[in-house]
Design an enzyme around this catalytic site. Sequence first.
Site, PDB file in Angstrom:
ATOM      1  N   GLY A  11       0.421  -1.579   0.108  1.00 30.86           N
ATOM      2  CA  GLY A  11      -0.151   0.524   0.485  1.00 30.86           C
ATOM      3  C   GLY A  11       0.657   1.251  -0.366  1.00 30.86           C
ATOM      4  N   LEU A  13       1.638   3.564   2.256  1.00 29.04           N
ATOM      5  CA  LEU A  13       2.293   3.449   3.591  1.00 29.04           C
ATOM      6  C   LEU A  13       3.386   2.467   3.725  1.00 29.04           C
ATOM      7  CD1 LEU A  13       3.111   5.342   6.184  1.00 29.04           C
ATOM      8  CD2 LEU A  13       1.102   3.388   7.447  1.00 29.04           C
ATOM      9  N   TYR A 133     -16.808   1.067   8.106  1.00 31.77           N
ATOM     10  CA  TYR A 133     -14.414   1.198   8.492  1.00 31.77           C
ATOM     11  C   TYR A 133     -14.989   1.781   9.343  1.00 31.77           C
ATOM     12  CZ  TYR A 133     -10.378   3.079   7.518  1.00 31.77           C
ATOM     13  OH  TYR A 133      -9.357   3.592   7.077  1.00 31.77           O
ATOM     14  N   TRP A 158      -6.730  11.193   5.410  1.00 31.11           N
ATOM     15  CA  TRP A 158      -6.463  11.623   4.692  1.00 31.11           C
ATOM     16  C   TRP A 158      -4.945  11.649   4.225  1.00 31.11           C
ATOM     17  CZ3 TRP A 158      -9.431  17.120   3.696  1.00 31.11           C
ATOM     18  CH2 TRP A 158     -10.490  17.160   3.984  1.00 31.11           C
TER      19      TRP A 158
END
Length: 296
Positions: A11, A13, A133, A158
């Site tokens: 991903g 990150l 979520y 964000w």
Amino acid sequence: MLSVLVPGGTGQLGHDLAALASADVEVTAPGSAELDLTDVGSVLKAVGALAERARETGRRPLVINAAAYTAVDAAETDERRAFAVNVDGPRVLAAACSSRGVPLVHVSTDYVFPGDADRPYEPEDEVGPRSAYGRTKAAGEDAVLGSGARAWVVRTAWVYGASGSNFVKTMVRLEGERETLSVVDDQRGAPTWSADLAAGLLELGEAIAAGRGPERRVLHCTGGGETTWYGFTRAIFEELGADPERVKPCTTEEFPRPAPRPAYSVLSNKSWVDAGLTPLRPWREALSAYFAAARR
């Protein structure tokens, strides 16, 4: 020196955490195909291998969990899968870390809050997620913190980066496809570049390895300042050299989504600074750096 395992390594990150590998920081960043957190055997094996590798090399082991089910709208009709990834997976991971004496940093989200505040949220503020979520991420925090592991939860918000899909990439694409864009102007948050967040998480990891882990087990870490999605998009257009007046404000009501979004989800970074950690740069400065890096 650290030896770090990063579930969710493919991903945005995880990608940036892997990019920070160095002589002092060894990073293994498997994607879900290589390390599925819902597979108990795979998790136990991966954490065990990390602990053994760290022992053999004289490094200190650390897990930074960047794996998550983040499809906010899809979670409304697939909460069982979101629960498996965001709650069951972290619970198993934390138990494995506890059994092997490996500290854990678990990444969470602003969506655990209801979004009705009038000032930045602090870690001790009461959670109240309004989406599937958010509910699963809040339950995942509880699972990690109640596991008995040396664990820290870091909430962020964000997030965008060079890898994977995100809001910035979507706006870049739409700038080239549409004459004007209508973007929500009544939801406020703090954009966070994943590269800055990754550096911050490794700084936290190094503090933990040195025995200086924060006493507070829940921290907030985002880009500095705040804006709306509309303001964020105008800034993206400016970085592209496009006319920001092509971006038009609209309300959440005018742009309905399956999952409710928090109207205000700014997180206070006071806990991060109080822990002696370096605050992330202001969001607008980080956005410029992101585009400068993309152009290189």
